[in-house]
Design a protein around this motif. Structure first.
Motif, PDB file in Angstrom:
ATOM      1  N   ARG A   1       8.825  -4.698 -13.074  1.00  0.00           N
ATOM      2  CA  ARG A   1       9.730  -4.064 -14.018  1.00  0.00           C
ATOM      3  C   ARG A   1       8.984  -3.028 -14.843  1.00  0.00           C
ATOM      4  O   ARG A   1       7.839  -3.250 -15.247  1.00  0.00           O
ATOM      5  N   ASN A   2       9.644  -1.911 -15.074  1.00  0.00           N
ATOM      6  CA  ASN A   2       9.092  -0.892 -15.956  1.00  0.00           C
ATOM      7  C   ASN A   2      10.256  -0.128 -16.597  1.00  0.00           C
ATOM      8  O   ASN A   2      11.414  -0.424 -16.327  1.00  0.00           O
ATOM      9  N   VAL A   3       9.966   0.847 -17.422  1.00  0.00           N
ATOM     10  CA  VAL A   3      11.017   1.613 -18.071  1.00  0.00           C
ATOM     11  C   VAL A   3      11.831   2.385 -17.026  1.00  0.00           C
ATOM     12  O   VAL A   3      11.288   3.189 -16.271  1.00  0.00           O
ATOM     13  N   ALA A   4      13.118   2.083 -16.952  1.00  0.00           N
ATOM     14  CA  ALA A   4      14.087   2.763 -16.089  1.00  0.00           C
ATOM     15  C   ALA A   4      13.890   2.522 -14.595  1.00  0.00           C
ATOM     16  O   ALA A   4      14.502   3.198 -13.779  1.00  0.00           O
ATOM     17  N   ALA A   5      13.062   1.555 -14.228  1.00  0.00           N
ATOM     18  CA  ALA A   5      12.874   1.213 -12.801  1.00  0.00           C
ATOM     19  C   ALA A   5      12.460   2.420 -11.973  1.00  0.00           C
ATOM     20  O   ALA A   5      13.053   2.717 -10.936  1.00  0.00           O
ATOM     21  N   LEU A   6      11.422   3.113 -12.428  1.00  0.00           N
ATOM     22  CA  LEU A   6      10.974   4.334 -11.765  1.00  0.00           C
ATOM     23  C   LEU A   6       9.717   4.095 -10.931  1.00  0.00           C
ATOM     24  O   LEU A   6       8.942   3.177 -11.201  1.00  0.00           O
ATOM     25  N   VAL A   7       9.527   4.940  -9.936  1.00  0.00           N
ATOM     26  CA  VAL A   7       8.312   4.919  -9.113  1.00  0.00           C
ATOM     27  C   VAL A   7       7.827   6.358  -8.946  1.00  0.00           C
ATOM     28  O   VAL A   7       8.590   7.198  -8.463  1.00  0.00           O
ATOM     29  N   PRO A   8       6.602   6.642  -9.343  1.00  0.00           N
ATOM     30  CA  PRO A   8       6.081   7.989  -9.088  1.00  0.00           C
ATOM     31  C   PRO A   8       5.877   8.190  -7.583  1.00  0.00           C
ATOM     32  O   PRO A   8       5.667   7.222  -6.844  1.00  0.00           O
ATOM     33  N   PRO A   9       5.950   9.412  -7.093  1.00  0.00           N
ATOM     34  CA  PRO A   9       5.625   9.656  -5.684  1.00  0.00           C
ATOM     35  C   PRO A   9       4.199   9.216  -5.378  1.00  0.00           C
ATOM     36  O   PRO A   9       3.362   9.082  -6.277  1.00  0.00           O
ATOM     37  N   PHE A  10       3.942   8.973  -4.112  1.00  0.00           N
ATOM     38  CA  PHE A  10       2.605   8.573  -3.650  1.00  0.00           C
ATOM     39  C   PHE A  10       1.560   9.585  -4.131  1.00  0.00           C
ATOM     40  O   PHE A  10       1.652  10.778  -3.834  1.00  0.00           O
TER      41      PHE A  10
ATOM     42  N   PRO B   1      -2.502   9.445  -4.278  1.00  0.00           N
ATOM     43  CA  PRO B   1      -3.810   8.798  -4.098  1.00  0.00           C
ATOM     44  C   PRO B   1      -4.921   9.578  -4.817  1.00  0.00           C
ATOM     45  O   PRO B   1      -5.789  10.164  -4.193  1.00  0.00           O
ATOM     46  N   ASP B   2      -4.878   9.572  -6.147  1.00  0.00           N
ATOM     47  CA  ASP B   2      -5.825  10.376  -6.917  1.00  0.00           C
ATOM     48  C   ASP B   2      -6.939   9.563  -7.562  1.00  0.00           C
ATOM     49  O   ASP B   2      -7.724  10.087  -8.348  1.00  0.00           O
ATOM     50  N   GLY B   3      -7.016   8.279  -7.270  1.00  0.00           N
ATOM     51  CA  GLY B   3      -8.079   7.459  -7.832  1.00  0.00           C
ATOM     52  C   GLY B   3      -7.821   6.985  -9.250  1.00  0.00           C
ATOM     53  O   GLY B   3      -8.660   6.299  -9.838  1.00  0.00           O
ATOM     54  N   GLU B   4      -6.658   7.319  -9.811  1.00  0.00           N
ATOM     55  CA  GLU B   4      -6.331   6.885 -11.169  1.00  0.00           C
ATOM     56  C   GLU B   4      -5.668   5.506 -11.133  1.00  0.00           C
ATOM     57  O   GLU B   4      -5.432   4.942 -10.070  1.00  0.00           O
ATOM     58  N   HIS B   5      -5.388   4.975 -12.329  1.00  0.00           N
ATOM     59  CA  HIS B   5      -4.729   3.686 -12.425  1.00  0.00           C
ATOM     60  C   HIS B   5      -3.219   3.862 -12.217  1.00  0.00           C
ATOM     61  O   HIS B   5      -2.581   4.650 -12.927  1.00  0.00           O
ATOM     62  N   HIS B   6      -2.654   3.111 -11.278  1.00  0.00           N
ATOM     63  CA  HIS B   6      -1.222   3.191 -10.990  1.00  0.00           C
ATOM     64  C   HIS B   6      -0.670   1.767 -10.907  1.00  0.00           C
ATOM     65  O   HIS B   6      -0.660   1.160  -9.840  1.00  0.00           O
ATOM     66  N   GLY B   7      -0.216   1.244 -12.047  1.00  0.00           N
ATOM     67  CA  GLY B   7       0.222  -0.148 -12.088  1.00  0.00           C
ATOM     68  C   GLY B   7       1.422  -0.436 -11.215  1.00  0.00           C
ATOM     69  O   GLY B   7       1.439  -1.412 -10.453  1.00  0.00           O
ATOM     70  N   THR B   8       2.441   0.398 -11.297  1.00  0.00           N
ATOM     71  CA  THR B   8       3.644   0.165 -10.493  1.00  0.00           C
ATOM     72  C   THR B   8       3.346   0.308  -9.007  1.00  0.00           C
ATOM     73  O   THR B   8       3.767  -0.518  -8.191  1.00  0.00           O
ATOM     74  N   SER B   9       2.595   1.342  -8.652  1.00  0.00           N
ATOM     75  CA  SER B   9       2.264   1.548  -7.237  1.00  0.00           C
ATOM     76  C   SER B   9       1.411   0.395  -6.701  1.00  0.00           C
ATOM     77  O   SER B   9       1.571  -0.023  -5.548  1.00  0.00           O
ATOM     78  N   ALA B  10       0.508  -0.121  -7.534  1.00  0.00           N
ATOM     79  CA  ALA B  10      -0.327  -1.248  -7.112  1.00  0.00           C
ATOM     80  C   ALA B  10       0.531  -2.485  -6.855  1.00  0.00           C
ATOM     81  O   ALA B  10       0.313  -3.221  -5.880  1.00  0.00           O
ATOM     82  N   ALA B  11       1.508  -2.716  -7.724  1.00  0.00           N
ATOM     83  CA  ALA B  11       2.384  -3.872  -7.538  1.00  0.00           C
ATOM     84  C   ALA B  11       3.225  -3.732  -6.273  1.00  0.00           C
ATOM     85  O   ALA B  11       3.429  -4.702  -5.538  1.00  0.00           O
ATOM     86  N   ILE B  12       3.697  -2.520  -6.016  1.00  0.00           N
ATOM     87  CA  ILE B  12       4.469  -2.273  -4.795  1.00  0.00           C
ATOM     88  C   ILE B  12       3.596  -2.496  -3.565  1.00  0.00           C
ATOM     89  O   ILE B  12       4.013  -3.121  -2.584  1.00  0.00           O
ATOM     90  N   GLU B  13       2.375  -1.997  -3.612  1.00  0.00           N
ATOM     91  CA  GLU B  13       1.454  -2.192  -2.491  1.00  0.00           C
ATOM     92  C   GLU B  13       1.203  -3.673  -2.233  1.00  0.00           C
ATOM     93  O   GLU B  13       1.196  -4.132  -1.080  1.00  0.00           O
ATOM     94  N   PHE B  14       1.032  -4.434  -3.316  1.00  0.00           N
ATOM     95  CA  PHE B  14       0.787  -5.869  -3.151  1.00  0.00           C
ATOM     96  C   PHE B  14       2.008  -6.560  -2.552  1.00  0.00           C
ATOM     97  O   PHE B  14       1.883  -7.391  -1.645  1.00  0.00           O
ATOM     98  N   GLY B  15       3.202  -6.211  -3.049  1.00  0.00           N
ATOM     99  CA  GLY B  15       4.409  -6.845  -2.528  1.00  0.00           C
ATOM    100  C   GLY B  15       4.665  -6.518  -1.072  1.00  0.00           C
ATOM    101  O   GLY B  15       5.004  -7.395  -0.272  1.00  0.00           O
ATOM    102  N   VAL B  16       4.486  -5.236  -0.721  1.00  0.00           N
ATOM    103  CA  VAL B  16       4.796  -4.794   0.643  1.00  0.00           C
ATOM    104  C   VAL B  16       3.687  -5.151   1.620  1.00  0.00           C
ATOM    105  O   VAL B  16       3.944  -5.702   2.702  1.00  0.00           O
TER     106      VAL B  16
END
Length: 220
Positions: free
Chosen positions: A69-78, A80-95
């Motif tokens: 869960r996050n504000v407005a249920a958003l996902v940034p586009p892919f 891969p810039d080496g920065e911290h991406h909490g939502t993308s990390a959670a999606i990667e773990f789930g999928v």
């Protein structure tokens, strides 16, 4: 008034109710989950709004849903810039880690994130240069092009953008190469849903028409 260091008493009372009423029915399930790990088939990407908890809306049992869960249920586009991406990390773990078969993007009515975006768009002077929320909700801008000419949407610009943001988030998910490839071979399905807080109706995104409708029947 509770002291600053005290744990919220409402949460403790809630835990006591869980322990006394629900836990006896779920204790064996918790033991199995502890021993074998989680294997949810469905991942929900939802909003942080306290009124739209997926586990409550879908009457889910422990271990049944993997929820992000996050504000407005958003996902940034892919990105891969080496920065911290909490939502993308959670999606990667789930999928990739849990291998869920369904990924549901669930928005809801009266979303505060959508409201904030519309307010700032109408009054740019409200924007703060280092505002986390403004930066995050700027992901909604491309969604405006995905608003359908449908009376269900056009009668209410807030709802229209709430629906369009779900469409945009699904498109952003498809920029992740491993999501796109799994969807193409039928091992992952992407879904859209919207929950009306005022009526408790659930709208589903029709993959053929791109419109949101309330399902006619719900199978047991």
């Amino acid at each position: 008034m509770a002291k600053a260091h005290e744990f919220p008493s409402r949460l403790l009372r809630g835990y006591a109710t869980f322990r006394d009423q629900r836990l006896p029915q779920e204790s064996s399930r918790y033991k199995v989950l502890a021993e074998t790990g989680q294997r949810p088939r469905t991942m929900i990407l939802g909003c942080s709004d306290s009124r739209a908890a997926p586990e409550t809306i879908f009457d889910a049992a422990p271990g049944e849903l993997f929820v992000v869960r996050n504000v407005a249920a958003l996902v940034p586009p892919f990105t891969p810039d080496g920065e911290h991406h909490g939502t993308s990390a959670a999606i990667e773990f789930g999928v990739m880690g849990l291998k869920v078969r369904n990924l549901v993007v669930m928005g809801h009515g009266r979303c505060g994130g959508i409201t904030a975006y519309l307010a700032e768009r109408d009054s740019p002077e409200l924007q703060a240069p280092n505002d986390y929320i403004h930066k995050w909700t700027s992901l909604l801008k491309p969604a405006e092009a995905l608003i359908c000419e449908d009376p269900v949407e056009t009668m209410d610009r807030q709802r229209a953008l709430e629906f369009a943001s779900i469409r945009q988030t699904i498109e952003n998910l498809r920029t992740f190469p491993w999501i796109r490839s799994l969807e193409e071979i039928g091992e992952l399905e992407l879904h859209g849903a919207w929950f009306d807080i005022s009526t408790a109706e659930l709208y589903l995104l029709d993959k053929q028409t791109g419109r949101f409708t309330v399902p006619d029947e719900i199978e047991d």
